[in-house]
Design an enzyme around this catalytic site. Sequence first.
Site, mmCIF file in Angstrom:
data_model
loop_
_atom_site.group_PDB
_atom_site.id
_atom_site.type_symbol
_atom_site.label_atom_id
_atom_site.label_comp_id
_atom_site.label_asym_id
_atom_site.label_seq_id
_atom_site.Cartn_x
_atom_site.Cartn_y
_atom_site.Cartn_z
ATOM 1 N N THR A 1 0.883 -1.166 0.000
ATOM 2 C CA THR A 1 0.000 0.000 0.000
ATOM 3 C C THR A 1 0.916 1.210 0.000
ATOM 4 O O THR A 1 1.491 1.566 1.027
ATOM 5 C CB THR A 1 -0.938 -0.023 1.224
ATOM 6 O OG1 THR A 1 -1.661 -1.255 1.202
ATOM 7 C CG2 THR A 1 -1.911 1.136 1.188
ATOM 8 N N LYS B 1 -6.831 2.091 -3.824
ATOM 9 C CA LYS B 1 -6.603 1.343 -2.580
ATOM 10 C C LYS B 1 -6.793 2.254 -1.358
ATOM 11 O O LYS B 1 -7.391 1.857 -0.355
ATOM 12 C CB LYS B 1 -5.181 0.762 -2.598
ATOM 13 C CG LYS B 1 -4.709 0.153 -1.297
ATOM 14 C CD LYS B 1 -5.447 -1.115 -0.938
ATOM 15 C CE LYS B 1 -4.961 -1.682 0.389
ATOM 16 N NZ LYS B 1 -5.734 -2.827 0.827
ATOM 17 N N LYS C 1 -1.313 4.027 8.794
ATOM 18 C CA LYS C 1 -0.563 4.490 7.611
ATOM 19 C C LYS C 1 -1.541 4.779 6.463
ATOM 20 O O LYS C 1 -1.457 5.825 5.816
ATOM 21 C CB LYS C 1 0.448 3.420 7.170
ATOM 22 C CG LYS C 1 1.159 3.753 5.865
ATOM 23 C CD LYS C 1 1.941 2.570 5.273
ATOM 24 C CE LYS C 1 1.081 1.593 4.531
ATOM 25 N NZ LYS C 1 1.817 0.608 3.738
HETATM 26 P P1 NAD Z 1 4.465 -7.390 7.312
HETATM 27 O O1 NAD Z 1 5.076 -6.448 8.286
HETATM 28 O O2 NAD Z 1 3.906 -8.684 7.779
HETATM 29 O O3 NAD Z 1 5.538 -7.740 6.151
HETATM 30 C C1 NAD Z 1 6.444 -6.823 5.627
HETATM 31 C C2 NAD Z 1 7.751 -7.573 5.420
HETATM 32 O O4 NAD Z 1 8.683 -6.710 4.762
HETATM 33 C C3 NAD Z 1 8.425 -7.986 6.750
HETATM 34 O O5 NAD Z 1 8.624 -9.404 6.755
HETATM 35 C C4 NAD Z 1 9.736 -7.230 6.768
HETATM 36 O O6 NAD Z 1 10.798 -7.955 7.374
HETATM 37 C C5 NAD Z 1 9.964 -7.031 5.282
HETATM 38 N N1 NAD Z 1 10.885 -5.956 4.952
HETATM 39 C C6 NAD Z 1 11.098 -4.776 5.584
HETATM 40 N N2 NAD Z 1 12.054 -4.084 4.935
HETATM 41 C C7 NAD Z 1 12.447 -4.837 3.873
HETATM 42 C C8 NAD Z 1 13.403 -4.667 2.841
HETATM 43 N N3 NAD Z 1 14.123 -3.558 2.741
HETATM 44 N N4 NAD Z 1 13.531 -5.655 1.922
HETATM 45 C C9 NAD Z 1 12.781 -6.764 1.991
HETATM 46 N N5 NAD Z 1 11.857 -6.991 2.956
HETATM 47 C C10 NAD Z 1 11.696 -6.032 3.878
HETATM 48 O O7 NAD Z 1 3.376 -6.531 6.526
HETATM 49 P P2 NAD Z 1 2.159 -7.087 5.636
HETATM 50 O O8 NAD Z 1 0.948 -7.122 6.484
HETATM 51 O O9 NAD Z 1 2.603 -8.294 4.889
HETATM 52 O O10 NAD Z 1 1.988 -5.853 4.619
HETATM 53 C C11 NAD Z 1 2.839 -5.661 3.510
HETATM 54 C C12 NAD Z 1 2.214 -4.580 2.631
HETATM 55 O O11 NAD Z 1 0.927 -5.029 2.182
HETATM 56 C C13 NAD Z 1 1.999 -3.250 3.359
HETATM 57 O O12 NAD Z 1 2.246 -2.183 2.475
HETATM 58 C C14 NAD Z 1 0.525 -3.319 3.756
HETATM 59 O O13 NAD Z 1 -0.036 -2.025 3.923
HETATM 60 C C15 NAD Z 1 -0.067 -4.086 2.589
HETATM 61 N N6 NAD Z 1 -1.289 -4.840 2.873
HETATM 62 C C16 NAD Z 1 -1.409 -5.623 3.992
HETATM 63 C C17 NAD Z 1 -2.597 -6.347 4.191
HETATM 64 C C18 NAD Z 1 -2.798 -7.248 5.405
HETATM 65 O O14 NAD Z 1 -3.938 -7.661 5.644
HETATM 66 N N7 NAD Z 1 -1.762 -7.568 6.167
HETATM 67 C C19 NAD Z 1 -3.640 -6.268 3.254
HETATM 68 C C20 NAD Z 1 -3.464 -5.490 2.120
HETATM 69 C C21 NAD Z 1 -2.290 -4.780 1.936
#
Ligand code: NAD
Length: 303
Positions: free
Chosen positions: A103, A178, A247
């Site tokens: 996002t 989104k 966020k």
């Molecule tokens: P999360 O925190 O579970 O996963 C993010 C991952 O990114 C972590 O494992 C972290 O270690 C990794 N990371 C951080 N810096 C990094 C780097 N430089 N290189 C590689 N990996 C790195 O978060 P999430 O819930 O999986 O969300 C990820 C994205 O998807 C966000 O932008 C979020 O807003 C979006 N999103 C989440 C959901 C949900 O339900 N969780 C739904 C839709 C969208």
Amino acid sequence: MDRKKCCVVGVIGLGAMGYGMASSLKKADFDVVGFDPAETARSRAKDAGVAVLDTPEAVFEAADVIVLSLPTASHVERVVNDAMAAGCLSNGLPSKVVIDTSTSEALISRKLAAMLEAEGHGFLDAPVSGGPSGAAAGKLSVMLGGAENRVKEAMPVLEAMAANILHVGQSGAGNVAKLVNNMLVANHMITTREALRLAETSGVSAETALKVINSATGRSAISEIHFPTWVIPRSFDSGFSTGLMRKDLRLARELAAESGTATPMADLAAELWDESLSGLKDEDDFMLMGDPNLEIAPSEEKK
Ligand code: NAD
């Protein structure tokens, strides 16, 4: 077409969402490489058959299509800029497409798309909806911003991850769609909680009130799916954090400020989501905001 021969897919960010997407891509028979700095994420992905590499640049080098699932736009910008600086996205290399499912922010997506196109590569903003369970089932909804030819190139990979693929418009349009969706989610969480709390304090259980709402006109995906799954059973483990919800609300309000659009409901929602009123920490699951017992406004104590 044999997808295995068609391309190698890289997933950078193997967290709640990235892990599910990488697993769905494996199930669809793609060769999947990935990177995440967190050891727990790395070992879980390895167990799912993902070849976990040592750096994001190694993923850019090995893959034809690179899926990003990172916390914020600044993570996205850094990872793509680093890959560019390392020469993984230079002109003359076979064309690659980056699918950014984070996002993120429209301005940054537009900047990265222009930068990559200048080198002969593609960048799609492709934020998703459907949560970790949708990611793991390959049933996400994805809203795309970017050029038609890049959408076409990315389609086999998108189809392995998503049940609904909506091409919204040019670069950044997916991010806008989104953010307005998630602005509604943030509001629906609060209004549904408020309705259930009022039902309870007036003698009707939250469970019963929810059944009525879901057969009547007050319903939303939040009342139909989220409350019955994570609030009523009090498990509060949807996999989406309060920090990520904050966020999204912040980004939606920034978008509103940029376009001069009033969002009075979202402005109030942002105050209520703030830790000073909700008491919730960034790492708490966002479904805790739906708890009818949570005090989020001092006036709720008054009779
Ligand atoms: P999360 O925190 O579970 O996963 C993010 C991952 O990114 C972590 O494992 C972290 O270690 C990794 N990371 C951080 N810096 C990094 C780097 N430089 N290189 C590689 N990996 C790195 O978060 P999430 O819930 O999986 O969300 C990820 C994205 O998807 C966000 O932008 C979020 O807003 C979006 N999103 C989440 C959901 C949900 O339900 N969780 C739904 C839709 C969208």
